[in-house]
Design a protein around this motif. Sequence first.
Motif, PDB file in Angstrom:
ATOM      1  N   PRO A   1       0.810  -1.223   0.000  1.00  0.00           N
ATOM      2  CA  PRO A   1       0.000   0.000   0.000  1.00  0.00           C
ATOM      3  C   PRO A   1       0.841   1.270   0.000  1.00  0.00           C
ATOM      4  CG  PRO A   1      -0.052  -1.057   2.163  1.00  0.00           C
ATOM      5  CD  PRO A   1       0.705  -1.978   1.256  1.00  0.00           C
ATOM      6  N   THR A   2       0.406   2.248  -0.808  1.00  0.00           N
ATOM      7  CA  THR A   2       0.989   3.590  -0.763  1.00  0.00           C
ATOM      8  C   THR A   2      -0.055   4.577  -0.232  1.00  0.00           C
ATOM      9  OG1 THR A   2       0.350   4.101  -3.058  1.00  0.00           O
ATOM     10  CG2 THR A   2       2.503   3.072  -2.711  1.00  0.00           C
ATOM     11  N   LEU A   3      -1.154   4.027   0.259  1.00  0.00           N
ATOM     12  CA  LEU A   3      -2.262   4.780   0.835  1.00  0.00           C
ATOM     13  C   LEU A   3      -2.911   3.814   1.817  1.00  0.00           C
ATOM     14  CD1 LEU A   3      -3.897   7.470   0.476  1.00  0.00           C
ATOM     15  CD2 LEU A   3      -5.312   6.246  -1.187  1.00  0.00           C
ATOM     16  N   SER A   4      -3.212   4.267   3.035  1.00  0.00           N
ATOM     17  CA  SER A   4      -3.704   3.323   4.037  1.00  0.00           C
ATOM     18  C   SER A   4      -5.115   3.649   4.501  1.00  0.00           C
ATOM     19  CB  SER A   4      -2.766   3.316   5.261  1.00  0.00           C
ATOM     20  OG  SER A   4      -1.639   2.510   5.012  1.00  0.00           O
TER      21      SER A   4
ATOM     22  N   THR B   1      -9.667   8.000   2.893  1.00  0.00           N
ATOM     23  CA  THR B   1      -9.221   6.609   2.912  1.00  0.00           C
ATOM     24  C   THR B   1      -9.050   6.121   4.342  1.00  0.00           C
ATOM     25  OG1 THR B   1      -8.071   7.010   0.816  1.00  0.00           O
ATOM     26  CG2 THR B   1      -7.542   4.979   1.977  1.00  0.00           C
ATOM     27  N   GLY B   2      -8.519   6.991   5.206  1.00  0.00           N
ATOM     28  CA  GLY B   2      -8.389   6.633   6.613  1.00  0.00           C
ATOM     29  C   GLY B   2      -9.735   6.397   7.272  1.00  0.00           C
ATOM     30  N   MET B   3     -10.751   7.159   6.852  1.00  0.00           N
ATOM     31  CA  MET B   3     -12.083   6.985   7.420  1.00  0.00           C
ATOM     32  C   MET B   3     -12.699   5.641   7.032  1.00  0.00           C
ATOM     33  SD  MET B   3     -12.957   9.347   9.523  1.00  0.00           S
ATOM     34  CE  MET B   3     -11.241   9.220  10.038  1.00  0.00           C
ATOM     35  N   ASP B   4     -12.269   5.075   5.913  1.00  0.00           N
ATOM     36  CA  ASP B   4     -12.727   3.739   5.562  1.00  0.00           C
ATOM     37  C   ASP B   4     -12.354   2.774   6.681  1.00  0.00           C
ATOM     38  OD1 ASP B   4     -13.802   1.631   4.111  1.00  0.00           O
ATOM     39  OD2 ASP B   4     -12.061   1.401   2.812  1.00  0.00           O
ATOM     40  N   CYS B   5     -11.133   2.911   7.198  1.00  0.00           N
ATOM     41  CA  CYS B   5     -10.678   2.082   8.302  1.00  0.00           C
ATOM     42  C   CYS B   5     -11.509   2.355   9.559  1.00  0.00           C
ATOM     43  CB  CYS B   5      -9.204   2.368   8.568  1.00  0.00           C
ATOM     44  SG  CYS B   5      -8.528   1.517  10.001  1.00  0.00           S
ATOM     45  N   TYR B   6     -11.687   3.627   9.893  1.00  0.00           N
ATOM     46  CA  TYR B   6     -12.478   3.995  11.075  1.00  0.00           C
ATOM     47  C   TYR B   6     -13.888   3.416  10.998  1.00  0.00           C
ATOM     48  CZ  TYR B   6     -15.170   6.960  14.258  1.00  0.00           C
ATOM     49  OH  TYR B   6     -16.023   7.406  15.238  1.00  0.00           O
TER      50      TYR B   6
ATOM     51  N   ASP C   1       1.801   7.979  10.488  1.00  0.00           N
ATOM     52  CA  ASP C   1       1.893   7.114   9.303  1.00  0.00           C
ATOM     53  C   ASP C   1       2.002   5.643   9.703  1.00  0.00           C
ATOM     54  OD1 ASP C   1       1.722   9.272   7.630  1.00  0.00           O
ATOM     55  OD2 ASP C   1       3.864   9.426   7.262  1.00  0.00           O
ATOM     56  N   GLU C   2       2.875   5.354  10.678  1.00  0.00           N
ATOM     57  CA  GLU C   2       3.011   3.978  11.150  1.00  0.00           C
ATOM     58  C   GLU C   2       1.698   3.488  11.753  1.00  0.00           C
ATOM     59  OE1 GLU C   2       5.221   6.359  11.639  1.00  0.00           O
ATOM     60  OE2 GLU C   2       7.283   5.587  11.795  1.00  0.00           O
ATOM     61  N   LYS C   3       1.058   4.362  12.529  1.00  0.00           N
ATOM     62  CA  LYS C   3      -0.182   3.977  13.202  1.00  0.00           C
ATOM     63  C   LYS C   3      -1.314   3.742  12.201  1.00  0.00           C
ATOM     64  CE  LYS C   3       0.822   6.021  17.701  1.00  0.00           C
ATOM     65  NZ  LYS C   3       0.667   4.780  18.499  1.00  0.00           N
ATOM     66  N   LEU C   4      -1.389   4.587  11.156  1.00  0.00           N
ATOM     67  CA  LEU C   4      -2.444   4.408  10.167  1.00  0.00           C
ATOM     68  C   LEU C   4      -2.243   3.117   9.385  1.00  0.00           C
ATOM     69  CD1 LEU C   4      -4.964   5.374   8.753  1.00  0.00           C
ATOM     70  CD2 LEU C   4      -3.547   6.840   7.294  1.00  0.00           C
ATOM     71  N   MET C   5      -0.995   2.795   9.089  1.00  0.00           N
ATOM     72  CA  MET C   5      -0.718   1.568   8.355  1.00  0.00           C
ATOM     73  C   MET C   5      -1.152   0.349   9.166  1.00  0.00           C
ATOM     74  SD  MET C   5       2.631   1.096   6.030  1.00  0.00           S
ATOM     75  CE  MET C   5       1.951   1.587   4.447  1.00  0.00           C
ATOM     76  N   MET C   6      -0.902   0.373  10.478  1.00  0.00           N
ATOM     77  CA  MET C   6      -1.298  -0.751  11.328  1.00  0.00           C
ATOM     78  C   MET C   6      -2.806  -0.746  11.581  1.00  0.00           C
ATOM     79  SD  MET C   6       1.174  -2.650  11.555  1.00  0.00           S
ATOM     80  CE  MET C   6       0.177  -3.831  12.452  1.00  0.00           C
ATOM     81  N   ALA C   7      -3.400   0.443  11.708  1.00  0.00           N
ATOM     82  CA  ALA C   7      -4.855   0.524  11.893  1.00  0.00           C
ATOM     83  C   ALA C   7      -5.572  -0.069  10.694  1.00  0.00           C
ATOM     84  CB  ALA C   7      -5.282   1.981  12.092  1.00  0.00           C
ATOM     85  N   SER C   8      -5.074   0.227   9.499  1.00  0.00           N
ATOM     86  CA  SER C   8      -5.674  -0.300   8.273  1.00  0.00           C
ATOM     87  C   SER C   8      -5.591  -1.821   8.240  1.00  0.00           C
ATOM     88  CB  SER C   8      -4.963   0.290   7.051  1.00  0.00           C
ATOM     89  OG  SER C   8      -5.467  -0.259   5.853  1.00  0.00           O
ATOM     90  N   TYR C   9      -4.397  -2.356   8.544  1.00  0.00           N
ATOM     91  CA  TYR C   9      -4.219  -3.810   8.543  1.00  0.00           C
ATOM     92  C   TYR C   9      -5.127  -4.469   9.579  1.00  0.00           C
ATOM     93  CZ  TYR C   9      -2.140  -8.360   9.437  1.00  0.00           C
ATOM     94  OH  TYR C   9      -1.964  -9.710   9.634  1.00  0.00           O
ATOM     95  N   MET C  10      -5.159  -3.914  10.789  1.00  0.00           N
ATOM     96  CA  MET C  10      -5.972  -4.505  11.857  1.00  0.00           C
ATOM     97  C   MET C  10      -7.466  -4.371  11.575  1.00  0.00           C
ATOM     98  SD  MET C  10      -3.937  -3.557  15.342  1.00  0.00           S
ATOM     99  CE  MET C  10      -2.474  -4.467  15.786  1.00  0.00           C
TER     100      MET C  10
END
Length: 357
Positions: free
Chosen positions: A140-143, A192-197, A236-245
């Motif tokens: 991913p280049t966008l999380s 894109t981050g809100m998709d995770c939220y 950035d690190e946190k968003l990448m892990m939030a997306s995966y989780m």
Amino acid sequence: MKFRNFKTVPKIIFGRGSFEQLDDVLAEERQKADDFVVFAVDHIHKDRALKEQIPAQSHDMIIWIDTTHEPKTSYVDQLTEEVQAFANGKNPVSVVGLGGGSTLDMAKAISLMLTNPGGSASYQGWDLIKNPAVHHIGIPTLSGTGAEASRTTVLTGPDKKLGMNSDYTVFDQIILDPDLITGVPKEQWFYTGMDCYIHNIEALNGTYINEFARAFGEKSLNLCHEIFLEDHPDADEKLMMASYMGGQSIAYSQVGACHALSYGLSYVLGYHHGIGNCIAFDVLDDFYPEGVKIFRDMMKKHNITLPKGITQGMSEADMEKMIKVASGLAPLWENVYGTDWQEHVTPELLRSLYEKM
């Protein structure tokens, strides 16, 4: 009771600079002189520095994925044919998806269609894929979408928007490099981050919830609060892990009302998944009151203004199409209401929600 035996990504590399290890990962797949790799790369990187870092060899294939519109089954079929023509029917040893959720979904879909006959529209649904995919890697280049972790590739077909949901869809390898999501435009980063939220809110408030899904969903949601409300320095690190989780959470639960409505918006009005989710979520106070309240706080903090009145003046035919798409997503509505969901999800309810948008 029979429990789902679902597949997760077996190999994961995480860390800043880890993209540099892609060549080593691919070396394990390249066994013969004519083995080749297909790189499916978001077209926005065609004129960016990342282009020069792609470890493509002279006989590899790079496809610049047009992400102007949501992924379509017709586009998957077109690109699959191009790959087949590239090497006279010989399959690549790996398909590498490099980009946002749409690009990762395209890479998953191509890897599936190289080994399964017919068109991709015939595989929209649950567990219709019969043959294992070509080896495929997600970077991913966008999380936020969770596409790197999920067992689906969401596609818009001739008569519906629905994923190819299969254990064979799951990536064989993912590389999570927070350096790659630095510098994403603000609104795109937010939507894109809100998709995770929203994944987390829907899963944690759904009838499918269980302690496995809750463990991932609660941690992902906490990370979203740090990222979007606290401006954490390691965002950035946190968003990448939030997306995966978040992707892991819904693998053993399900999304809900927002995603069902968003699919309708995307199919008829062409809204990209992230912004479509945000537009839909903003009218779901009765479904997710606390989640919507915090979502609005996040929008205010980041100066995000959603489009309004998007369904005004819509033709009756288009409204009925949206209602049909949204009402056809049975597992999502069952996650909201339970097994008697059809008593609740009426055309009148869906129409009233769409009219609020």
